[in-house]
Write an enzyme that holds these catalytic residues in place. Sequence first.
Site, PDB file in Angstrom:
ATOM      1  N   GLU A 109      -7.049  -6.598  -1.969  1.00 40.34           N
ATOM      2  CA  GLU A 109      -7.323  -6.916  -0.613  1.00 40.34           C
ATOM      3  C   GLU A 109      -9.002  -6.771  -0.536  1.00 40.34           C
ATOM      4  OE1 GLU A 109      -5.303  -4.892   2.503  1.00 40.34           O
ATOM      5  OE2 GLU A 109      -3.378  -5.296   1.820  1.00 40.34           O
ATOM      6  N   GLU A 137       0.972  -1.317  -0.038  1.00 44.07           N
ATOM      7  CA  GLU A 137       0.001  -0.053  -0.074  1.00 44.07           C
ATOM      8  C   GLU A 137       0.795   1.116  -0.029  1.00 44.07           C
ATOM      9  OE1 GLU A 137      -2.630  -0.581   3.266  1.00 44.07           O
ATOM     10  OE2 GLU A 137      -3.938  -2.127   2.222  1.00 44.07           O
TER      11      GLU A 137
END
Length: 890
Positions: A551, A485
């Site tokens: 995710e 991320e």
Amino acid sequence: MKLKLFPLLFLLVAGVLCSPAFGQSKYELNSGWKCQPIAKVTDNGQAISLPSYSTANWASAVVPGTVLTTQLVNKQIPDPFYGMNNEKIPDIYTTGRDYYTYWFTKDFTETAPKKDEQVWLHLRGVNYSCEVFLNGQKLNQETHHGMFLRQSYNITAHLGKDGQNRLAIVVYPPDPVGKPNGGQGGDGTIAKNVTHQYVAGWDWIQPIRDRNTGIWDKVILEKTQQINLKNPHVVTLVPGKRKPDGPQQPAIIKVSAELENPTDKKVSGVLQYVLAGQMISQKVTLPARATQKIQLKDLSLQNPKLWWPNMYGQQHLYPMKLQFLVNGKTLSDEEDVQVGVREIQTEWNDHTRSMQIHVNGQKIFIKGANWIISDAMLRFTPARYDAELRYHRDMNLNLMRVWGGALVERPEFFEACDKYGLLVIQDFWITADANGRWVDPLKKDDQLTRRKYPDDHSLFLRSAADQVKMIRNYPSLAMWCGGNEITPPQDLLTALEDSILPQLDGTRWFIPYSNADSMSFNSIGGGGDGPYTIQPISQFWAYRTWPFNTEVGSVGVGDLESLERFLPKANLVAPQFLGANSKPTEKVDSMWTYHTYTGVGYEHHILPYGAPKDIKDFTRKAQLVNYDQYRALMEGFSSHMWDWYTGTIIWKTQNPWTSMRGQLYDYYLDPNAGLFGLRNGSEPLHVMFDPVDSMVMAVNNGFEIKRDLMLVVTGYDMAGKSTSLGQLVVEVSPSTAKKYFPIKGALRRLGKEKGAFLSLRLLDFNQNVVSNNFYWLPNAKGQYTGLQELAKAPVQVEAKELSKGKVEVTLRNPANNPVAFFNRVSLINPQTNLRLLPVFNSDNYISVPPGEHQTITLEYTPEAGSPAPAITVEGWNVDLKTYPIKPLVP
């Protein structure tokens, strides 16, 4: 003539590889280690590493392992995975680093080298810093730093003349160790090191008290002649668009290796390998005290057997033995490589605005899993790796993403991924939480300071280059990712992208960070990563999230037997739902909270089945939710493949600790129902029900059109009465999801009062079931009132042994019964009545309509001396009963 000569040619070539006079040897130093805390040692490494130095009062040590694994084996600490035991173990942030700084020693016998013989010591992983001594001599002139940097030492000159040797290594923890204050990665400072970050705590794990300090990976002794062959590199090129079956056009094999000459004389010889009966060789002369990379000429492999991802084809692996022969005669060193012939490509999909993955020219719809680590205390074994990756293969997944807060996975992990056809995205050691993507009051340093982590950028890059060399030959490795991320700092990102990966690999896609726009551009529709909690089933079908979602997931609490393994009896208390307007909405036992239970959404999905009566009732109803969630997740994404999505990766599928969230099997390798729901929803050829518009659909992930299929749709009421809802001969095009007909009105009438069961089947031309999907649906008010009063359905069970380690179980439901609903079949030890683990079921949590039967298989590894196992069956309306297994008749 060539065909007749080929067997003889192969024997001659193989003979060259087998006949050299010297056999290189390699073995692990994995037993007989001793250890002592540094606080109890006053002598230095030169003294400790002498074989005459007494370590009689030192404790036995676990290597590979950590300080905690050693303390656990020596019963100095309780099991930190059970109950609140982790709170009883001193944390390194409080004790100081010396408390977990340890000396490790290993006595071993290795005769002094003969002429031209070289002996090498390899350390595949030490966390975090170390000094290495052998027989009174220090091997590393400067302190070694870094969890992900291998060490190799030529110890030829340091071996004892009498063959008696002692290795002594002092291991220091990371610095800083990080404060475990409840944040993701604690206060974040663990990320100042080049190490894993989860050890300071995360939302799915409590802190690892020693931060995994120790010699955590293999220690290997290797003997060669003059030349050390290392870091082989095999690249396979598969031009064009291929199919798994039939004749193949040639593939190109490119091979190189590093050759190290530690002697003071130049050495001439031959670098060679054989693959599929073809030899490639090259004469080489190496200067004294030099290391050179040698590129062999390309091999054109005729009619290759290709490696494919799971569900798309076979995972063929060619054995390759790469050798260096001094003067073309004497074997100096060799390396074994399993070669999977495949090529990974990427292509931007303008319609979805995301990347799509191609293998051997064919686009692959990604059904993936986020992987943390096999064991939070680094207790890795090939058997556990194999079992965990087999579970993922059995879930019909085709990709593993190795999350950046852990590690570059071990070769044994990739060997299992190669075997089971699981592509891998490998993150480097950066995470948004610790590395400064957000302002975070729990972090010690400000956002801009954290963006510069780790402190030693040179160490990060050296470690990255080393780990790339370690795993680059595995065909399963498909993509590199800069971090979780967030990108690494710009200088690290540039070095990875522009030099390290192009020079040392050059064949795989590099993603700057896990949810980068270059992977998945989030410009249309809502959302981003996630959701991470239980959702209405329709959410997965109707809500458009990122076009390649890295995710998305749900929860996954296990059943009662799973919870009993790590929760004391007093804490086996079901959460109490307090109501949607209460804050909090649940009353949860503190032990559950410690093991990271998250109930967000569970209550809204369990209550329609009736308020839980006790812990067993709660966990069995949780399994219904788990199954439904993960089936719907993959069905919803598959229904929009190539339209909304090019792939999805579940957060997450496994836990390296006894956590209750984000898992399809528990730490002890016991599946919950979510595993089988996902397995069903991820079938390569799959029939499914869209709950949003009540359409019956089919999805075909394969490369060939599926013709002459009969789609059969049947409804059942709670008494077991069946109603035909439609039949249709269908075909499904390759890589397509297709809608057929709606059944909304018929379902509404059938299930208005009590709900209904819905059976969808695809039959082939011979009437064999190729896809079977069974839903349970609520009544018009969203309640499962019919399930709450479902009558008992006594089933007939037959279990028989098919072969050693394989059992077949058949459940028959008599014609006058209601549906025998949601049956779990378990393999148990009849003396303890506990489940055997791991066991690999072809299916589970199965439902059998009246007048029908269903057969599944269970595979396991029998243990010598253990009693013959038995079978238990228990369902929603089927009482628990144990059945013997009919043994195989010789």
